[in-house]
Write an enzyme that holds these catalytic residues in place. Structure first.
Site, PDB file in Angstrom:
ATOM      1  N   HIS A  80      55.519 -26.192 -14.625  1.00 17.36           N
ATOM      2  CA  HIS A  80      55.023 -25.254 -15.637  1.00 17.36           C
ATOM      3  C   HIS A  80      55.946 -24.036 -15.629  1.00 17.36           C
ATOM      4  CE1 HIS A  80      52.750 -22.538 -17.939  1.00 17.36           C
ATOM      5  NE2 HIS A  80      52.286 -21.826 -16.918  1.00 17.36           N
ATOM      6  N   CYS A  84      47.101 -23.466 -18.344  1.00 14.82           N
ATOM      7  CA  CYS A  84      48.473 -24.010 -18.259  1.00 14.82           C
ATOM      8  C   CYS A  84      48.527 -25.389 -17.619  1.00 14.82           C
ATOM      9  CB  CYS A  84      49.362 -23.040 -17.497  1.00 14.82           C
ATOM     10  SG  CYS A  84      49.262 -21.382 -18.154  1.00 14.82           S
ATOM     11  N   ASN A 125      56.256 -18.367 -21.537  1.00 12.77           N
ATOM     12  CA  ASN A 125      55.146 -19.184 -21.040  1.00 12.77           C
ATOM     13  C   ASN A 125      54.342 -19.685 -22.249  1.00 12.77           C
ATOM     14  OD1 ASN A 125      52.837 -20.210 -19.877  1.00 12.77           O
ATOM     15  ND2 ASN A 125      52.532 -18.494 -18.475  1.00 12.77           N
TER      16      ASN A 125
END
Ligand code: UT7
Length: 342
Positions: A266, A126, A296
């Site tokens: 994020h 990520c 996500n």
């Protein structure tokens, strides 16, 4: 640490690097929490209250990371007013590449016709987009290339175990991109910090299909080709490291949180963002959040949110933008950018 803009005598002059354009691509198909509740033992109430997620998008069977990445890249190039042939470097961040090799960046290059670029992938989960931004920034600052295309592209719906409710509800597909250029702005990317800690690798990984566990009937039966995550542990580390990274990036830029106009974190869990917000001391209005729509999307998370914030007018010329990410590895990163385009 970032080199000073005015280097000491004898040092090579570094160029400032700006974000000249952004883009995003999100596949059409929507998976709602209600859809997931038909697949695994879960509820809309659990997913919303524990994560903030309401929907995520799913790529078509024929859509790979490079297809989504190229779509996002076309938008970013259009926003920057550049042709694909003007790109000197393509970096694609992904944990769901088209295939182990060639790189997804090379497939994107082919799709765009970016014949003057060289390209490679970055695996930093990520945090991948901020890793890519740092590498591209350095290549431009030193004069190695003038223009870089950085992409975060993920097809995570093909990497989650649809029988594991602790992960399959969390992830989605999509891609974001940015064009980085030396365009003589006074600041551009002001500072950055990257970090990693391989001692914690087991807490978030996709163990199968590589040289440790080459794909075999056995690895498939053991479901090693799917992502594994110790969510609670990852959560704790994410909060700590994202705060530390943001504070260090701000310190390196000679700024405080009060100087920041927009924060792009994020988007892994709304509760992570809230925990960071409290400890960093920034009001929640400064955070750009889109987790409810996409879940996500790993390396695509930061660039998709950045692009949406720009297009929504949340980021304006002269604004100071703080990017923060954390992911498997563990990896983390933060970057302070002065927005120098309308
Ligand atoms: O992007 C890279 C970084 N990734 C992250 O930052 C993710 C970090 N972790 C998280 O966001 C959270 O830990 C999760 C969203 C993954 C999980 O939330 P949590 O509040 O930490 O839940 P938990 O893992 O502590 O589980 C609590 C309960 C458990 O049941 P018991 O043992 O208390 O009976 C789980 O089995 O929730 C259960 N559970 C679910 N229940 C309904 C886990 N997943 C689900 C589900 N639906 N989908």
């Amino acid at each position: 640490m970032n080199a000073p803009l005015i280097p000491p005598a004898g040092a090579r002059l570094l160029r400032t690097v700006s974000i000249a354009g952004t883009g995003a691509y999100i596949p059409e198909k929507v998976l709602t929490n209600a859809d997931l509740a038909r697949l695994v033992q879960t509820t809309d109430e659990w997913i919303v209250s524990r994560t903030g997620m309401k929907e995520r998008h799913m790529a078509r069977p024929d859509e790979a990371a490079s297809d989504m990445g190229a779509a996002a890249a076309r938008q970013a190039l259009a926003a920057a007013g550049l042709a694909p042939t003007e790109v000197g470097l393509i970096i694609c961040a992904s944990i769901t590449p088209d295939m182990p090799f060639p790189s997804t960046a090379c497939f994107v290059q082919r799709l765009l016709g970016a014949t003057n670029a060289y390209g490679f992938d970055i695996t930093a989960a990520c945090s991948g987009f901020i890793y890519a931004a740092e590498v591209a920034k350095n290549a431009i600052a030193t004069g190695s290339v003038d223009t870089a295309l950085i992409i975060g592209a993920e097809r995570l719906t093909g990497a989650v175990d649809w029988e594991d409710r602790t992960t399959c509800v969390l992830f989605g597909d999509g891609a974001g991109a940015a064009v980085l250029r030396a365009q003589g702005a006074p600041h551009g990317i002001r500072s950055s910090i990257l970090g990693s800690d391989g001692r914690l690798a087991e807490l978030l990984m996709l163990p199968g299909g590589g040289s440790r566990h080459p794909t075999s009937l056995e690895t498939i039966q053991q479901r090693l080709h799917y992502m594994k995550m110790s969510g609670r542990e990852v959560f704790k580390h994410a909060v700590t490291k994202m705060i530390e990274a943001a504070q260090t990036a701000l310190q390196r830029a000679g700024l405080t949180i009060d100087d920041v106009d927009v924060i792009i974190p994020h988007q892994a869990n709304l509760r992570i963002v809230e925990a960071i917000g409290q400890r960093l001391g920034a009001p929640k209005e400064k955070y750009f959040i889109n987790i409810e729509k996409y879940g996500n999307i790993s390396a695509a998370s930061v660039p998709v949110a950045l692009d949406e914030a720009v297009r929504a007018g949340r980021i304006k010329k002269g604004d100071t933008v703080l990017l923060i990410a954390f992911g498997g590895g563990f990896t983390w990163g933060s970057m302070v950018v002065e927005w120098d385009r309308d």
